[in-house]
Motif scaffolding. Sequence first.
Motif, PDB file in Angstrom:
ATOM      1  N   HIS A  75       0.828  -1.214   0.000  1.00 27.75           N
ATOM      2  CA  HIS A  75       0.000   0.000   0.000  1.00 27.75           C
ATOM      3  C   HIS A  75       0.859   1.259   0.000  1.00 27.75           C
ATOM      4  O   HIS A  75       1.950   1.269   0.568  1.00 27.75           O
ATOM      5  N   HIS A 122       7.278  -6.396   3.020  1.00 28.29           N
ATOM      6  CA  HIS A 122       6.906  -5.361   3.987  1.00 28.29           C
ATOM      7  C   HIS A 122       8.010  -5.274   5.033  1.00 28.29           C
ATOM      8  O   HIS A 122       8.703  -6.259   5.277  1.00 28.29           O
ATOM      9  N   GLN A 154       8.230  -4.330  11.178  1.00 32.20           N
ATOM     10  CA  GLN A 154       7.534  -3.555  12.222  1.00 32.20           C
ATOM     11  C   GLN A 154       7.720  -4.170  13.598  1.00 32.20           C
ATOM     12  O   GLN A 154       6.885  -3.975  14.491  1.00 32.20           O
ATOM     13  N   ASP A 210       6.868   1.769   5.343  1.00 29.96           N
ATOM     14  CA  ASP A 210       5.708   0.926   5.638  1.00 29.96           C
ATOM     15  C   ASP A 210       4.755   0.989   4.442  1.00 29.96           C
ATOM     16  O   ASP A 210       4.140   2.025   4.201  1.00 29.96           O
ATOM     17  N   GLY A 211       4.639  -0.124   3.727  1.00 26.48           N
ATOM     18  CA  GLY A 211       3.734  -0.185   2.578  1.00 26.48           C
ATOM     19  C   GLY A 211       4.409   0.132   1.273  1.00 26.48           C
ATOM     20  O   GLY A 211       4.503  -0.707   0.374  1.00 26.48           O
ATOM     21  N   GLU A 263      -4.901   1.031   3.530  1.00 25.10           N
ATOM     22  CA  GLU A 263      -4.474  -0.067   4.395  1.00 25.10           C
ATOM     23  C   GLU A 263      -4.415   0.361   5.847  1.00 25.10           C
ATOM     24  O   GLU A 263      -4.688  -0.412   6.756  1.00 25.10           O
ATOM     25  N   GLU A 264      -4.021   1.624   6.080  1.00 20.24           N
ATOM     26  CA  GLU A 264      -3.631   2.020   7.438  1.00 20.24           C
ATOM     27  C   GLU A 264      -4.790   2.145   8.426  1.00 20.24           C
ATOM     28  O   GLU A 264      -4.603   1.995   9.622  1.00 20.24           O
ATOM     29  N   HIS A 310      -1.839  -7.167   7.690  1.00 18.46           N
ATOM     30  CA  HIS A 310      -1.347  -6.694   6.388  1.00 18.46           C
ATOM     31  C   HIS A 310      -2.388  -7.043   5.339  1.00 18.46           C
ATOM     32  O   HIS A 310      -3.198  -7.943   5.541  1.00 18.46           O
TER      33      HIS A 310
HETATM   34 ZN   LIG Z   1       1.911  -1.486   6.077  1.00 21.04          ZN
END
Ligand SMILES: [Zn+2]
Length: 409
Positions: free
Chosen positions: A84, A191, A194, A95-96, A129-130, A357
């Motif tokens: 994303h 990805h 995290q 992130d994404g 997505e978030e 995800h």
């Molecule tokens: Zn993400």
Amino acid sequence: MEQALRVNKDRLWSSLMEHARIGGTADGGINREALTPEDGAGRDLFAAWCRDLGMEVAVDALGNMFATYAGTDDSLLSVAMGSHLDTQPCGGKFDGVLGVLAGLEVVRALHDAGIRTKRPLTIINWTSEEGSRFVPSMAASGVYSDIFTMDEAQGWQDREGIGFIEALREIGYEGDEPVGQRKFDAYLELHIEQGPVLERNGILVGVVTGAQAMSFNNVSIIGREAHAGTTPMNMRLDPVAAFTRIAAACYEKADATEDARFTIGLIETTPASHSTIPHRLNFTLDLRHPKASVLAELIATYEAAADRERARGYQIAREEFGASPELVFDARCIDAVRQAVRDCGYPSMELVSGAGHDAVYVTHVCPTAMIFTPCKGGVSHNPAESITPEEAEAGANVLLQAAVRLANA
Ligand SMILES: [Zn+2]
């Protein structure tokens, strides 16, 4: 020939940095929330880069973008790669976006080498997505995967009351294609982890075999309100005392259970006054484990502790407001990733995803696997989110080799 092919590290990194200017903040972070003008600009740049490679860019009714690089047999289903382009309001650069632009770099490397795979390759940008501007998270991949319906999507609104579809139209990304109509042979998502596990183990690439089972709960404990100065300890029904015993039992079990994740993220008493024994305490219980059976044991530990408090006179209620089952990704896709890691010679380990995800939903309707790269200190959803060009390169090389393997099979 394809097996020796590698991505261009510098080109991947400069594309990540160029894309990070869109919504870039003074502290080095990114604010590119779903369906804002910044999200629109980020999409436009991605689409332009894809068209430069002769790719066809299609958009579905929820703005999911599908950029396709033709194969030698386009009657076959595509192998898809993606993630994303939206971020949290105080998000980072990777992130994404890493998963989308690594997919782009895979196609650029193939294009440079004049290679076409048998199956077409499709790069996907999943919308919203978030879950920060519009709830829920993984919104459009969720509709694609039959987790949510289009009717539900029609009702999604941000805090200002702006509808999801309205915002989509505003940035020009409401497409004609029905959501979920387009099928894929396989889907691979790269990805950032995290979390701190890969970095702590000095590992460059994580082979993600599934996602852990999760249970999110609100718990309330009702006791009896009384004066803090006049009520002897043995005459109280103090919900905070009950809470500490329940929490202690859960922590003891979680600490002794490998791979358990137990979090109490919110605690509130009513009334909240230093001189009053509260009559009520609410708290949240976030429980996760790769095995649903072990997650059930953690919940049973909580329930046994709650029963002991009920026997003392407390009223206790637990409401589960969210849950996700134990997920195992597709064996063929995981094997393609494992083989790719071996071909590239990277130190790797297998792990399950601790976070949600798009791939966690897509796996319900399409064979799927994920690849993780380490991120500094395990930090994400933060301007300090950081990876190295070498880590991005390693993840993209594994994505390249796994996608080519699947697309030529
Ligand atoms: Zn993400």
